[in-house]
Design a protein around this motif. Structure first.
Motif, PDB file in Angstrom:
ATOM      1  N   UNK A  93      -0.988   4.970   0.438  1.00 43.76           N
ATOM      2  CA  UNK A  93      -0.682   5.801   1.602  1.00 43.76           C
ATOM      3  C   UNK A  93      -0.093   7.129   1.162  1.00 43.76           C
TER       4      UNK A  93
ATOM      5  N   UNK B   1       8.262   4.888  15.685  1.00 41.06           N
ATOM      6  CA  UNK B   1       6.877   5.051  15.263  1.00 41.06           C
ATOM      7  C   UNK B   1       5.943   5.104  16.451  1.00 41.06           C
TER       8      UNK B   1
ATOM      9  N   UNK C  76      -1.676  12.629   9.535  1.00 44.29           N
ATOM     10  CA  UNK C  76      -0.932  11.930  10.580  1.00 44.29           C
ATOM     11  C   UNK C  76      -1.020  10.422  10.390  1.00 44.29           C
ATOM     12  N   UNK C  77      -2.264   9.930  10.226  1.00 43.64           N
ATOM     13  CA  UNK C  77      -2.412   8.477  10.120  1.00 43.64           C
ATOM     14  C   UNK C  77      -1.645   7.964   8.908  1.00 43.64           C
ATOM     15  N   UNK C  78      -1.738   8.724   7.817  1.00 41.49           N
ATOM     16  CA  UNK C  78      -0.966   8.319   6.639  1.00 41.49           C
ATOM     17  C   UNK C  78       0.526   8.325   6.980  1.00 41.49           C
TER      18      UNK C  78
ATOM     19  N   UNK D 228       6.286   3.722   9.264  1.00 41.82           N
ATOM     20  CA  UNK D 228       6.564   2.321   9.597  1.00 41.82           C
ATOM     21  C   UNK D 228       6.841   1.485   8.358  1.00 41.82           C
TER      22      UNK D 228
ATOM     23  N   UNK E  40       0.795  -1.237   0.000  1.00 40.44           N
ATOM     24  CA  UNK E  40       0.000   0.000   0.000  1.00 40.44           C
ATOM     25  C   UNK E  40       0.818   1.274   0.000  1.00 40.44           C
TER      26      UNK E  40
ATOM     27  N   UNK F 165       1.922   7.941   9.876  1.00 36.32           N
ATOM     28  CA  UNK F 165       2.270   6.814  10.747  1.00 36.32           C
ATOM     29  C   UNK F 165       2.636   5.609   9.891  1.00 36.32           C
ATOM     30  N   UNK F 166       1.726   5.294   8.959  1.00 39.56           N
ATOM     31  CA  UNK F 166       1.949   4.078   8.162  1.00 39.56           C
ATOM     32  C   UNK F 166       3.176   4.229   7.284  1.00 39.56           C
TER      33      UNK F 166
END
Lengths: 934, 513, 109
Positions: free
Chosen positions: B112, B159, B140-142, B148, B108, B144-145
Motif C-alpha cells: 500500500x 475512515x 486516495x484508495x491507497x 485504516x 500489505x 484509505x487502506x
C-alpha cells in the motif's frame, strides 16, 4: 569576524556546558564563566575602535535577494549593552554557583543562562533588524526556560508561560513593525535605517509601523499595561531575576527605543505614545512597589517604574534626555542587580521573602545590610550615589515644557514618582534590616559564603565610584554610547554632583523629604491601599483574557466540527452549489445553444420513465433495503440500455457485468447489515436535504442541457483515424484504453487491485455475526447448495470461461476487452462458490488471488516497459498479423498482452473481494446454525 | 530523444509494489529492505530530476509515443520536481519509522505504501487532467487502506467519513473534467490552457463553472475551510507514520490548485482568468484562524497536530492566494517546511504517547517518561519549528509570506491574522508542552502505570528518533541554505506564471498561444 | 432527446445526493452508486448524442460516436466499482465495530 565570535560563543558554550555538567555539578559553573570570559576577551580588542568613534559592521550573506544578511554591528550603544550583558553576566554566574542548591541541576541552569546571554548579545549587536528580531524572540524563549527552571512549582510554570505569551506576542508585533519599516526604507540594515529618519517620519505607514514597533518594545520592557508579566516572572531563581529582570532582558525594550531613536523619534506621535506610556508606568509601578510585601515583588515593581522613567526620557525626545536615558540604563542595571542579589541572599539565608516576617536582619547579616543600604540609597536617588546623577538629569529634562499649558504636570508627576521611589527604598531597608526582631523565620540567618557576596560588593563599589567621580568613571563609556545612540554630536552636558541651586535639586529634595514622610505614615496608607485593593492587578485581566480565548476556541471548534458525516457532506454540496451558481453568473450568453437536437422516440421515453421511476422509487423505499437494491439493479439496467442506445456497446457490456457483481456484493453485505434503515432524520432535515438535492440535480440538468445544445469539436477524429493504422485495432474505445490512454488503464487496474488488497486487509481479524433472520424475521434458508443449481453452475463454468477468452481476444476489434472478460470469468467462478460452496471450489481452484493480481499488474507494466528495449517511451504499442491455421488471419498486438494483464487483475480482485466476503459469511452463517442446534 | 527519468519516479514504486505483492509470503524483514530500497531510489531519482529541470528546462514525456494532446503526457518542470523530492524525503522518514513495528499491525502495509507513492508521484507529474483524476483515485484508495491500517473503532469511523466525502469529491471531479471536455474537447492541460484562452464568449460561463467545480475538488483535498471537516479525526486517529505521510496529502490539493489555476485559468485565460482569486485568500485566512483555534482547543496532542496541519494549509494557501510570483515562491518555501515539521511532530507525538502509559497523549498530569529530558528538548524544538518562531524554518517561511504580502491590498488583514494566529500557536504549544513535560510526576509518585514496550538504552531510542532527527535536519537545511532555496522557489514561481513556456514545451513551439 | 437525457442525469444526481445525505451506511452506499451512474452518463453525453454509430471502424462508415468519452466512462466505471466495493465492506466493518450502522457510529436504539 571577531564580532561573530562575541555573539555566538555563548550559544556553542551552552551546548558545551550542558555536556560537561555530566562530569560534576560545578564544572558547568566554571565552564560558563570561562565561556563568558572568552566572549569578553574577544570584545576588548574591538573596543578601542569604537571609542575612536568608528562603527564596525561585519556580515555574512544569507538571503541576499531579500536583503537578509547575518550582520553584526558594534557601535557605542551596542558596546555598552554588550559590556553590561557580559560583565554582569560574569558576576551572576559566580553568584548563582553559590545560590543554587544541591538539588538544582546546574548544567541545565547554566546552559539556559548562556543561551539567553547569546540571544541578548545578538539583540545588542545586530545590524540587520530582522536578525535583531530573531535574537529578540530567542531571548523570550530562553527566558521562558529560565523562569520555568523550577518546573515543579506551579507559579514558575504559569509565570513562564505568561512571560512568553506577552513578550513573544510583542515580538510578533515587532516582526510586523520591522516588515513595514524595511518596506518603507527599502532595507533591513540599521545603518541605512538610521540615515533615513526623514523618509520614515514622512511615510503614510509611519504610524502603524510605530505602533507595532512600540508594542514590541513596551511588552519587553514591561511598560504599562503590559507590566504584569514581570512580577510574575519573579518565580524564577533570583540570579535569573537579577540578570534578566533588572540588567538585561527588560532593557531590550528601552534598547530598541534608543537604537531606533534617530529614525523614529521627533514626531508628536512618538512624543505622546512613548512619554505617556513611560509616565504612567513610572507612577503606577512606583506606587504599587511601595505596597508589595514580597521582597522581589517590590524590586520588580521598582524595576518597572525605572523602566518607565527611561522610556519617558526617550519619549521627551531631546538629545539630552536621551543621554540621561542611557545614563540611567547604566545606573539602574548596576544598583538593581545588586539589590536583587541582596534579596537573593536574604531569601537564601532566611528562607522567606515576606517583609511582614523579615526584620532586624542587621544583627544577623551586618555586611549584607551595608551593601543593600548603599544600593537602595542609589535606587532612591540619594546624593553621592549613582542613581542621584541620572535622576537629577531626568528631573531637569522634565522641566523643558514647563511654560506650556499643563506643562507643570510632567515635573509634578516625576517628583511624585520620586517620592514613592524614596519611600519604597526606605521600606526595603528599614523593615528588613531594622524595625525590631524577625518573626518566626524558617531558619536562623547568618552571613552567606564569602564569594557569594563578591558580585554584590563589586556592583556596590561601582555605585559609589560612579556616584562620586562620574567624570573619571562613567563619562567615557556614556559619551561613546550616547554618540552611538544619537548617531551624531552630543549635546552639552556635565556630569557633576553639584549643579548649584536649581529646580531639579529642589525636586530631589522634595522627593527625599516626601519619601520619608510617606514611609512614616505607611500604616495609614496601607489601610487606604487595601480598600483600593487589587484594581491595579492586570494579571487577573490577562488570565480572564486567556480563559476567554480557550473558551472561545473550544466553542468555535465544536461548533464547526461536530464529527458528523451528514453535516460535512451537506456543507460540501452547499459549497459546490454556491460555486456552481457563481460560475453561471457570467456574461449574458443564454443557457441554450444553437446545436441541432435529436428527436425523442417512444422507446427511449419509456425506458427513461422506467429508469426515473425506479430511481425515485429507490429513494422512497430505501428503508426496505432489499427492495431498494432490486430497484437499484433496474436503474443500472436502464443505464446500460442508454449506453446501447447512444452507440456505446462496450459500456453497456461493462455496465451489465459490473451491475451483477455489485448487486451480489450488496446482497452479501445486506446479509450482515440490518434489513431496514430506521427513519431518524426529522422532517425538517429530510425536506432540507430534498431541497439541496433537487437544486443540485437541477444544476446538473442545466449544465448538461447547456453543453448538449452547444457545438464542439474535439480531438476524437484523431483516434478514429489512427486507431487502425496506429493502434492496430478497429474497436476505437478499446484501442484508446489499451494504447492511446493505456496509462489511465494501468492506473485504473491499480485502483482495482488496491481495492482488493484494502478489502482483504480490512476483513482479516474481523469477527462477523450476521442476523440469522431476514427483515420479516423469517429464518434464512439453511439448505446450503441446491443440487440443480450446483450441477448447472458446474456445467456453465467451461462455457463462461470460453466466452470470456473469446471476448478478451476480440476486444481489440469488437466490443469486449480484458475488463469485461475478467468480470465474466469472475462471475462464473463466483457462481461456483455460490452453488457448490467455498470448500468445494477452493479444493478445485487453489490459486492465491494476490498472486493473480500481482502477475496481472506485472504483465501490464512489463508490456509497457518492453517498449524501452526499442528505445520508445513507456507503453508504446506494436502489433503484427499472423496466420493461424484454423482461426485464420489473426492479429497479435502488444496491447493484447496489456489487456491480458487487465483481465487477470479484474479476475483476481473481484474474486478476492467476493470470495473473501463469502468465506467470512460462511463462518458467521454456521455460527448461527450451531446456535440453533444447541 | 526523451529521457525515461521523467517516468521513472512513477514506475519505480509501482514495480516495487507489485514485487512486494508477489513476495508477500516472504519474511517481513525482506519486505522492509525492499520497501526502503525503493524509497531511497526514489530520493535519488528525484534529486536527479530536480537537477535536470533546475535550469528551467521542461521535460515532456509522451506516453505510448502519441503526440499530445492525443496521448497522455508527463511533464516535469521545477514545481513537479520540487514536489517529488519533498514526497520522496518525507516518505523515507515515514517508512523508517514504520518499519519499527507499525508495518506489522496489518497486512500489505508496504504494498500500500509503495502504491501510495505511485499515486502521489503520478499526480505530480501528469500533464493530463483526466489522468490526474485517475492518480487522485490511486492515492486516495491507497490512503484509505493506510488510514485504516491497524484497525480500531475510532479509526474505522474516521475512515468511513474520509472515504465517503472523498468519493463525492471524485464524482465532482469527473463532472468538472467532463464539462471541460464537453466544451473544449480536450483533456491535455496545456491544450486546455490554449482552448480556454480562446473560448468564445457564450461558452465562458460554462468554462468558469467547470473551473470552480475543480476548485471545490482541490479545496476538499487541501482541507480548506469549510471542507476541512474530514481532516482532524482522520489525522488524529491513524498510525503515526501514516499521519506523517499524510502531511503531503493536503499539499496535493494545494499543488493542484497552483498548477491548474496558473496554467489553465491563469492571466492569459481572458474572461476565465483568475477564477478563484476572490475565493482563495479569504478562505485560506479563515482556514488558518479555524485551524489555530482548533489547536488551542485541543485536549490531545495528536488532535492538536491535526489542527496545526490545517493551519499550515491555511498559511500555504494564503501565500498562493497572493497570486504574485513572490507570494507563490514564499508558499513553495513554506510547503516543505510545514510538511517536514508536521510529520516530525506526528512521529514525536507517537513516541511520547507510547511512554506516557494510559495518559497517552492527553494534556494532563502524567508519569515522567524515560528520557524525559531528551523528549523535552525535541518537543521544544519541534514546537518552535511549528509555531514559526525564530530561528527555524517556520520563521523564515512566515517572514517570506508576510514580506510577499506587503504589496497586497489586503495587507492589514493578512498581517493581523498571521501574527495573531502565531500568538495562538505560541500559547497553545507552550500550554501543551508544560502540561505534558513540566507537570510530570516521577513514576514512584504517580499512580499511573508507565509503559513497558518502549525501547530502553540510548541506541534503540536514537533508532526510534532517527526519522524525527532527519526531518528536523531537513528543516535546518531549509534555513541554512535559505538563499539558494528561495532563489529556486522564485524561479519556480516565475516559471508557473509564464504558462506559455509550459504550453510550448508540451504542444511544440508552433502552438497558437 | 437532449432534454430527456439531461433530465435523467438530473434525477439520478438528485436521488444520489439525497441518499448520500442519509444517516445510515446502506442508503449512503446506494446514493454513491446513483452518483456514479449519473456521472457516467454525464461523461458519455459530453461527446454529444449519436445513435447507432458505435466507434468500431467498419468500411463504408464515416461518422462515429466520439470514442474518448466512452473510454473515460469505462475507466470511471471500473474505478467507481472498486470504490463501491471498498465502501460496502468498510460500512460492514463499521457496522460490526461500532455496533450499529449509523455513519457516525452514534447509537440510536
Amino acid at each position: 569576524m571577531t564580532l561573530f565570535l562575541v555573539a555566538l560563543t555563548p550559544f556553542f558554550g551552552s551546548i558545551f556546558v550542558a555536556c560537561v555538567s555530566r562530569l560534576g555539578r560545578l564544572h558547568a559553573a566554571w565552564m560558563a564563566g570561562v565561556v563568558t570570559f572568552i566572549a569578553l576577551s574577544c570584545l576588548f580588542p574591538l573596543m578601542l575602535d569604537t571609542f575612536a568613534g568608528h562603527t564596525l559592521v561585519q556580515r555574512l550573506s544569507w538571503i541576499p535577494r531579500l536583503g537578509l544578511d547575518i550582520a553584526f554591528r558594534l557601535d557605542g550603544l551596542g558596546l555598552l549593552f554588550a559590556l553590561l550583558i557580559l560583565g554582569i553576566g560574569l558576576l551572576i554566574i559566580l553568584y548563582a554557583r553559590y545560590y543554587l542548591s544541591e538539588r538544582d541541576d546546574m548544567g541545565r541552569f547554566y546552559a539556559y543562562l548562556l543561551l539567553f546571554m547569546g540571544s541578548m548579545l545578538g539583540v545588542a549587536l545586530s545590524e540587520n533588524i530582522i536578525q535583531l528580531l530573531i535574537f529578540w524572540e530567542l531571548t523570550s524563549l530562553s527566558s521562558f526556560l529560565l523562569i520555568s527552571y523550577w518546573q515543579h512549582r506551579h507559579e514558575s510554570r504559569s509565570g513562564a508561560r505568561m512571560a512568553l505569551a506577552v513578550t513573544g506576542g510583542g515580538g510578533l508585533a515587532l516582526l510586523g513593525g520591522f516588515l513595514l519599516l524595511g518596506d518603507i526604507v527599502g532595507s533591513y540594515d540599521l545603518s541605512v535605517i538610521l540615515e533615513s529618519g526623514d523618509i520614515i517620519r514622512a511615510h503614510p505607514l509611519y504610524l502603524p509601523m510605530l505602533i507595532l514597533v512600540l508594542l514590541g518594545a513596551f511588552t519587553k520592557s514591561a511598560q504599562f499595561p503590559f507590566h504584569f508579566w514581570l512580577p510574575n516572572a519573579m518565580a524564577a531563581p533570583t540570579p535569573v531575576s537579577a540578570y534578566l529582570h533588572s540588567a538585561t532582558m527588560v532593557k531590550a525594550g528601552v534598547f530598541l527605543l534608543a537604537r531606533l531613536f534617530p529614525a523614529l523619534s521627533g514626531t508628536p506621535e512618538w512624543f505622546w505614545l512613548v512619554s505617556m506610556t513611560g509616565l504612567t508606568t513610572l507612577l503606577v509601578a512606583a506606587y504599587i512597589a511601595f505596597f508589595k510585601h514580597d521582597l522581589k515583588g517590590l524590586l520588580a515593581y521598582s524595576t518597572i517604574s525605572h523602566l518607565g522613567l527611561i522610556t519617558l526620557l526617550f519619549g521627551i525626545g531631546t538629545p539630552l534626555a536621551a543621554v540621561a536615558g542611557v545614563f540611567h540604563i547604566i545606573n539602574h542595571a548596576i544598583f538593581k542587580a545588586s539589590l536583587f542579589m541582596a534579596a537573593g541572599i536574604i531569601d537564601h539565608e532566611t528562607g522567606t521573602r515576606d517583609m511582614r516576617r523579615l526584620s532586624g536582619l542587621w544583627n544577623f547579616l551586618p555586611h549584607t545590610t551595608l551593601l543593600a543600604m548603599v544600593a537602595a540609597a542609589s535606587m532612591a536617588g540619594v546624593p553621592l550615589f549613582n542613581g542621584f546623577l541620572s535622576k537629577e538629569m531626568f528631573f531637569a529634562e522634565t522641566l523643558h515644557d514647563i511654560n506650556l499649558p499643563w506643562g507643570w504636570l510632567l515635573p509634578v508627576a516625576a517628583t511624585l514618582a520620586g517620592v514613592f521611589a524614596v519611600a519604597y527604598s526606605l521600606r526595603f531597608i528599614h523593615t528588613v534590616f531594622f524595625n525590631g526582631a524577625p518573626v518566626d523565620l524558617p531558619k536562623t540567618p547568618h552571613e552567606p559564603p564569602r564569594w557569594m557576596k563578591v558580585p554584590v560588593e563589586v556592583l556596590v563599589a561601582l555605585c559609589l565610584l560612579v556616584g562620586i567621580f562620574p567624570a573619571f568613571t562613567v563619562e567615557a563609556i556614556l559619551v561613546v554610547a550616547a554618540t552611538g545612540l544619537l548617531q551624531g554630536p552630543l549635546p552639552e552636558h556635565n556630569l557633576a554632583i553639584w549643579h548649584g541651586f536649581n529646580p531639579a535639586l529642589l525636586m530631589s529634595v522634595i522627593a527625599l523629604v516626601g519619601g520619608v514622610l510617606v514611609y512614616l505614615s505607611r500604616r495609614h496608607l496601607f489601610a487606604v491601599h487595601e480598600r483600593l485593593g487589587e484594581r491595579l492587578e492586570f494579571k487577573v485581566l490577562y488570565q480572564d483574557l486567556l480563559e476567554g480565548l480557550f473558551k472561545f476556541a473550544k466553542g468555535a471548534t465544536h461548533f464547526l466540527d461536530t464529527r458528523s458525516l451528514q453535516r460535512m457532506l451537506f456543507i460540501f454540496i452547499l459549497f459546490i452549489l454556491m460555486l456552481g451558481t457563481m460560475g453561471f453568473q457570467y456574461g449574458t450568453a443564454s443557457l441554450t445553444g444553437d446545436r441541432m437536437l435529436l428527436p425523442i422516440d417512444g422507446v427511449s421515453l419509456l425506458i427513461a420513465l422506467i429508469l426515473m421511476i425506479a430511481a425515485i422509487g429507490t429513494v422512497i423505499l430505501h428503508h426496505q433495503r432489499l427492495v431498494a437494491l432490486i430497484l437499484l439493479g433496474t436503474v443500472g439496467l436502464g443505464v446500460a440500455l442508454i449506453f446501447i442506445k447512444f452507440s456505446a456497446p462496450d459500456l453497456a457490456l461493462t455496465q451489465l457485468s459490473v451491475e451483477v457483481v455489485t448487486v451480489v456484493l450488496m446482497l452479501l453485505a445486506l446479509y450482515l447489515l440490518p434489513q431496514r434503515s430506521p427513519s431518524e432524520s426529522s422532517l425538517f432535515l429530510r425536506s432540507r436535504d430534498w431541497v439541496v438535492a433537487i437544486a443540485a440535480g437541477g444544476g446538473v440538468t442545466m449544465l448538461v442541457w447547456a453543453i448538449l445544445t452547444r457545438p464542439y469539436e474535439s480531438i476524437a477524429d484523431y483516434f478514429i483515424t489512427h486507431s487502425v493504422p496506429g493502434g492496430g485495432g478497429t474497436n476505437v474505445v478499446n484501442v484508446i484504453l489499451v494504447d492511446f490512454r493505456g496509462y489511465d488503464t494501468l492506473g485504473e487496474i491499480t485502483v482495482l487491485a488496491l481495492a482488493g488488497l484494502g478489502i482483504y486487509a480490512m476483513l482479516e481479524h474481523l469477527k462477523l455475526s450476521g442476523s440469522s433472520h431476514d427483515s420479516q424475521n423469517r429464518p434464512w434458508d439453511q439448505d446450503m447448495h441446491p443440487l440443480i443449481m450446483a450441477s448447472f453452475a458446474r456445467l456453465l463454468l467451461p462455457l463462461a470461461l470460453l466466452v470470456s477468452i473469446f471476448i478478451l481476444l476480440r476486444g481489440h476489434n469488437l466490443p469486449g476487452g480484458g475488463f469485461i472478460a475478467g468480470l465474466i470469468t469472475a462471475v462464473a467462478l463466483v457462481m461456483q462458490y455460490l452453488a457448490n460452496g467455498t470448500t468445494w471450489t477452493q479444493a478445485r481452484l487453489p490459486t492465491n488471488m494476490h498472486v493473480v493480481i500481482g502477475s496481472g499488474l506485472l504483465i501490464a507494466l512489463m508490456t509497457g516497459l518492453a517498449s524501452w528495449i526499442f528505445d520508445h517511451p513507456f507503453l508504446t504499442s506494436t502489433f503484427g498479423h499472423l496466420d493461424w491455421p484454423v482461426i485464420g488471419e489473426f492479429e497479435l498486438a502488444s496491447a493484447i498482452a496489456f489487456d491480458l494483464g487487465v483481465y487477470l487483475v479484474v479476475v483476481g480482485a473481484t474474486l478476492l473481494i467476493l470470495v473473501y466476503l463469502g468465506m467470512v459469511h460462511r463462518q458467521s452463517h454456521w455460527a448461527h446454525v450451531r446456535k440453533r442446534i444447541r | 530523444m526523451m529521457s525515461h527519468i521523467v517516468i521513472a519516479p512513477v514506475i519505480l514504486p509501482l514495480l516495487f509494489g507489485i514485487v512486494l505483492l508477489l513476495l508477500q509470503k516472504q519474511p517481513l524483514l525482506f519486505q522492509r529492505v525492499l520497501s526502503i530500497t525503493s524509497v531511497v531510489a526514489q530520493v535519488v531519482l528525484a534529486v536527479g530530476l530536480l537537477h535536470r529541470v533546475s535550469n528551467g528546462e521542461i521535460l515532456v514525456y509522451a506516453l505510448g509515443n502519441w503526440s499530445p494532446p492525443f496521448g497522455i503526457v508527463l511533464v516535469a518542470d521545477r514545481l513537479a520536481a520540487w514536489m517529488l523530492i519533498i514526497t520522496a524525503l518525507l516518505s523515507l522518514c515515514a517508512l523508517l519509522y514504520a518499519v519499527r513495528g507499525t508495518d506489522a499491525e496489518g497486512s500489505h502495509f508496504h504494498v500500500l505504501f509503495q502504491l501510495q507513492l505511485f499515486g502521489l508521484n503520478g499526480a505530480f507529474l501528469t500533464g493530463d487532467l483526466f489522468n490526474l483524476f485517475v492518480f487522485f483515485e490511486i492515492l486516495l484508495l491507497a490512503s484509505y487502506s493506510l488510514l485504516l491500517h491497524g484497525g480500531g473503532r475510532l479509526r474505522t469511523k474516521a475512515g468511513l467519513h474520509f472515504v465517503v466525502i472523498n468519493l463525492v469529491g471524485s464524482t465532482l471531479f469527473l463532472f468538472a473534467v467532463g464539462t471541460l471536455y464537453g466544451i473544449l474537447g480536450t483533456l491535455n492541460m496545456a491544450d486546455l490552457a490554449v482552448k480556454v484562452a480562446a473560448t468564445p464568449l457564450e461558452q465562458v460561463a460554462l468554462v468558469r463553472v467547470a473551473g470552480l467545480l475543480l476548485f471545490a475538488v482541490f479545496a476538499l483535498k487541501a482541507a480548506l475551510l469549510p471542507l476541512y471537516l474530514w481532516l482532524p479525526a482522520a489525522y488524529a486517529h491513524t498510525t503515526a507514520p501514516v499521519a506523517a505521510l499524510f502531511a503531503i496529502m493536503t499539499k496535493v490539493g494545494a499543488y493542484s490548485i497552483l498548477r491548474v489555476y496558473t496554467l489553465i485559468f491563469g492571466e492569459q485565460a481572458g474572461p476565465a482568468a483568475d477564477l478563484i482569486e476572490a475565493w482563495l485568500l479569504p478562505l485560506a485566512l479563515t482556514t488558518l484562524v479555524a485551524g489555530m483555534l482548533g489547536a488551542v482547543a485541543s485536549i490531545r496532542l495528536r488532535q492538536q497536530i491535526a489542527y496545526l496541519v490545517m493551519a499550515s494549509v491555511g498559511s500555504l494557501l494564503v501565500a498562493f492566494g497572493l497570486n504574485t510570483s513572490v507570494g507563490i515562491a514564499a508558499g513553495l518555501y513554506y510547503l516543505p517546511h510545514s510538511t517536514f515539521a508536521v510529520a516530525a511532530f506526528f512521529l514525536l507525538a507517537d513516541s511520547i504517547a507510547k511512554r506516557r502509559g494510559e495518559m497517552n497523549d492527553k494534556f494532563d498530569l502524567g508519569p515522567t517518561m524515560a528520557y524525559q529530558r531528551l523528549f523535552g528538548v525535541l518537543f521544544f524544538i519541534v514546537a518552535v519549528l511549528v509555531a514559526g518562531l525564530p530561528p527555524l524554518s517556520g520563521f523564515v517561511g512566515k517572514f517570506l509570506i508576510l514580506q510577499a504580502a506587503l504589496t497586497h491590498p489586503a495587507l492589514p488583514w493578512i498581517l493581523g491574522i498571521v501574527l495573531i494566529t502565531s500568538l495562538f500557536a505560541l500559547i497553545a504549544l507552550a500550554r501543551s508542552g508544560s502540561l505534558m513535560f513540566y507537570r510530570a510526576e516521577p513514576p514512584q509518585v504517580s499512580k499511573l502505570t508507565t509503559v513497558t514496550n518502549t525501547p530502553v538504552g540510548l541506541m534503540p531510542v536514537m533508532g526510534e528518533l532517527l526519522s524525527i532527527i532527519v526531518l528536523l535536519s531537513l528543516c535546518l537545511i531549509l534555513v541554512v541554505w535559505a538563499g539558494p532555496i528561495t532563489d529556486f522557489t522564485l524561479a519556480t514561481a516565475d516559471q508557473l506564471l509564464q504558462p506559455d513556456t509550459y504550453v510550448h514545451a508540451v504542444l511544440g513551439s508552433g502552438a497558437k498561444y | 432527446m437532449e432534454a430527456l437525457i439531461s433530465l435523467i442525469i438530473g434525477v439520478l444526481t438528485t436521488c444520489g445526493i439525497y441518499l448520500t445525505l442519509r444517516g445510515r451506511t446502506f442508503p449512503v452506499v446506494l446514493g454513491l452508486t446513483f452518483l456514479s451512474y449519473a456521472v457516467n452518463l454525464f461523461l458519455l453525453v459530453m461527446g454529444r448524442l449519436t445513435i447507432a454509430r458505435p466507434p468500431v471502424i467498419t468500411p463504408g462508415m464515416t461518422e462515429y460516436a466520439d470514442p474518448l468519452p466512452q473510454a473515460l466512462v469505462l475507466t470511471a466505471i471500473v474505478i467507481s466499482f472498486a470504490m463501491t466495493a471498498f465502501v460496502i465492506v468498510l460500512s460492514l466493518k463499521a457496522h460490526l465495530e461500532l455496533g450499529n450502522d449509523h455513519v457516525d457510529g452514534k447509537h440510536k436504539p
